[in-house]
Design an enzyme around this catalytic site. Structure first.
Site, PDB file in Angstrom:
ATOM      1  N   LYS A  76      -5.410   7.676   7.977  1.00 41.44           N
ATOM      2  CA  LYS A  76      -5.529   7.590   6.520  1.00 41.44           C
ATOM      3  C   LYS A  76      -6.162   8.893   6.029  1.00 41.44           C
ATOM      4  O   LYS A  76      -7.070   9.421   6.689  1.00 41.44           O
ATOM      5  CB  LYS A  76      -6.405   6.382   6.166  1.00 41.44           C
ATOM      6  CG  LYS A  76      -6.547   6.106   4.671  1.00 41.44           C
ATOM      7  CD  LYS A  76      -7.349   4.831   4.421  1.00 41.44           C
ATOM      8  CE  LYS A  76      -7.463   4.491   2.948  1.00 41.44           C
ATOM      9  NZ  LYS A  76      -8.241   3.260   2.704  1.00 41.44           N
ATOM     10  N   SER A 151      -6.121  -0.211  -0.378  1.00 43.26           N
ATOM     11  CA  SER A 151      -5.855   1.198  -0.540  1.00 43.26           C
ATOM     12  C   SER A 151      -5.153   1.867   0.654  1.00 43.26           C
ATOM     13  O   SER A 151      -4.581   2.939   0.497  1.00 43.26           O
ATOM     14  CB  SER A 151      -7.160   1.946  -0.814  1.00 43.26           C
ATOM     15  OG  SER A 151      -8.030   1.866   0.298  1.00 43.26           O
ATOM     16  N   SER A 175      -8.975  -3.345   1.872  1.00 46.52           N
ATOM     17  CA  SER A 175      -8.034  -2.222   1.912  1.00 46.52           C
ATOM     18  C   SER A 175      -7.301  -2.005   3.233  1.00 46.52           C
ATOM     19  O   SER A 175      -6.362  -1.216   3.283  1.00 46.52           O
ATOM     20  CB  SER A 175      -8.745  -0.923   1.531  1.00 46.52           C
ATOM     21  OG  SER A 175      -8.916  -0.849   0.144  1.00 46.52           O
TER      22      SER A 175
END
Lengths: 483, 98
Positions: A76, A151, A175
């Site tokens: 990420k 997210s 997330s």
């Protein structure tokens, strides 16, 4: 090759069925083919990945390979990577190249894993749909009109579409778990402190936790073994031994006590999602688990508590983006205040600004007790609910989200509606507990997730249950058609 | 809790955010709705409850005050700055001319 699990790929490499270079090329080609439409990567690390893969092949030829040497993954874009852009999905960090690696990145490198690229995400991890990214939204591989969740939406979409066998994510209020559910993959949010936060761009420091995302519980266990562990450089890192999370995957779950929190099955829950979760609980019952009804009476207060605490910590953490030391600076500032104010206004997107404003207000003189302190007190009540439940049952089972993936644009202008998508995931962060989302069916042809919540440091137990469930179901093996 | 445009401007200044004039009404509306949403917290009496600032199983550690990382990283850090000179970050003039 792109359909294989992390576990299968380690076997392919060990048996010399393929080289790491070939494998890395397969995934890079796949990213180039699919990502122009899915948009799950912010940075593709092609050249360095292939170089690292060739080195991994040499290590293996010399008999020096570890199990994951030469296996690709994606990080990420919240984890700092030395020499590779770390944007955190924001214009503020569009030009930021970290001078050091996050601990998680170092650990994956030390295990020999190959970095394919950095995945798209909601700006500073603030969002549940990946629509707040400066780099544009990510599309859900199951239905490109839908969001992938957020997210960690880029990581989830990339795994689901076979662009990487595994990815890292972070989870402040759901997330990792919510995008895992929306994209039909397995994602684990570890116990707070289990995975180092060093070099992970901070959003809400008492809630943020990094974790693994992959197709199966077995793969998640494998990657958690790499990511977890004490880190002196993170003041809230847990100094506790890390078990081999793969060692107990095949344990029997007979006699396991599973609690169903009744408050998680009320209005707002899609009836088909509910039916799928009940079916999943019956599958676990068949494996010998006992199902008990439990109560978490303060559940309805977790969203309002979270939406005070998270913005308060966010407003404090994001004060560091001042246009002076790194990141975006506005053109021709006329004085220092103008430099701060315009750099921050131009560098941050709407949702980030909303949360900074709410957090600033909640922490400001005269309002601290009414909002921030009040929320921290309710947080204890929420925590105590869980501890009370864990005196009666071993784990809790619920849906991960109230509904399957929603349409792009559907909730973007209504913050409260967006926040309510996280109602089953945020209490876990407030209490610092581990939880996993496991594919558990389809509603309207979109995947949905079952959430298992454990007490502190019970990741191995959650993975054991998820793995046993995946031995008798095939939801985690389904793959989106058009990709 | 209804926030006015003046409230939003004041909060925005505390947060050093130059919110565009046109956007203030929308922020006022969004923020008011969020504050309305969190008023549910007042439904519970918490006078006897200790706040929980961190999840319960965490103990904050301390360590000896010794440098753990090399301190020769100044140039690497300054290379990230939008403007730097003579080993320092550069910002607009802070002290006004007489």
């Amino acid at each position: 090759m792109h359909n294989k699990t992390l576990t299968e790929l380690t076997q392919c490499l060990a048996n010399k069925d393929c080289s790491s270079e070939e494998l890395t090329q397969v995934f890079i080609d796949r990213i180039k083919l699919l990502d122009p439409s899915l948009n799950s990567f912010i940075t593709i690390n092609e050249e360095q990945a292939l170089l690292a893969a060739r080195e991994a092949d040499q290590l293996r030829a010399a008999g020096k390979a570890k199990p994951l040497t030469g296996v690709p993954l994606a990080h990420k874009d919240i984890f700092c990577t030395k020499g590779i852009k770390t944007s955190c999905g924001s214009k503020m960090l569009d030009n930021f190249i970290a001078p050091y690696n996050a601990t998680v990145v170092n650990k994956c490198n030390a295990a020999g894993m190959i970095l394919l690229g950095k995945t798209n995400m909601d700006e500073f991890a603030m969002g549940s749909s990946n629509e707040t990214s400066y780099y544009g939204y990510v599309r859900n591989p199951w239905d490109q009109a839908c969001v992938p969740g957020g997210s960690s939406g880029g990581s989830a979409a990339a795994v689901a579409a076979g662009m990487t066998p595994a990815a890292t994510g972070t989870d402040t209020g759901g997330s990792i778990r919510q995008p895992a559910a929306f994209c039909g993959i397995t994602g684990l949010k570890p116990t707070y402190g289990r995975v180092s936060r060093y070099g992970m761009v901070a959003f809400a420091s008492s809630l943020d936790q990094g974790g693994p995302m992959a197709r199966t519980a077995e793969d998640v266990a494998l990657l958690l073994n790499v990511m977890a562990g004490f880190d002196e450089q993170d003041s809230t890192s847990l100094d506790a031994p890390v078990p081999d999370h793969t060692a107990t995957l095949n344990d029997s779950i007979a006699g396991l006590r599973i609690g169903i929190p009744q408050e998680y099955f009320r209005e707002g829950l899609n009836p088909e999602v509910e039916a799928a979760i009940i079916k999943a609980s019956q599958a676990l019952e068949k494996l010998g688990a006992e199902i008990h009804e439990v109560s978490l009476p303060h559940t309805h207060l977790s969203a309002p508590t979270y939406y005070i605490i998270a913005p308060a910590e966010c407003s404090s953490n994001l004060a560091r983006f001042d246009g002076v030391r790194y990141g975006y600076r506005c053109d021709a500032p006329k004085d220092l205040d103008d430099l701060y104010m315009r750099s921050r206004d131009e560098g941050f997107g709407d949702e980030v600004k909303r949360r900074i404003l709410i957090g600033t207000y909640a922490l400001s003189a005269g309002y601290y007790d009414a909002y921030y302190l009040k929320a921290q007190k309710i947080r204890r009540l929420i925590n105590d609910d869980f501890q009370q439940a864990f005196t009666k049952v071993d784990v809790l089972l619920s849906p991960t989200t109230p509904e399957p993936a929603f349409k792009i644009g559907e909730k973007v202008n209504d913050p409260i509606k967006m926040y309510l998508n996280d109602i089953y995931t945020i209490a876990v962060n407030l209490a610092g507990l581990p939880a996993i989302s496991v594919p558990a069916g389809f509603v309207n042809d979109l995947p949905i997730g079952m959430q298992l919540i454990g007490n502190h440091l019970q990741e191995a137990k959650l993975l054991n249950i998820a793995h046993q469930y995946q031995q008798v179901t095939d939801w985690h093996q389904r793959q989106p058609e058009e990709v | 809790m209804e926030l006015t445009a003046t409230d939003v401007s004041k909060i925005a200044y505390l947060a050093r955010l130059a919110i565009q004039e046109d956007n203030i009404p929308q922020y006022a509306d969004n923020l008011s709705k969020i504050l309305e949403f969190v008023t549910q917290l007042n439904s519970v009496d918490t006078d006897a409850v200790e706040p929980m600032f961190h999840s319960g199983h965490i103990e904050l550690r301390q360590r000896a005050d010794e440098a753990k990382q090399p301190s020769n990283s100044r140039d690497k850090i300054l290379a990230l700055a939008p403007d730097a000179a003579a080993g320092l970050f550069v910002v607009p003039q802070v002290i006004e001319d007489k």
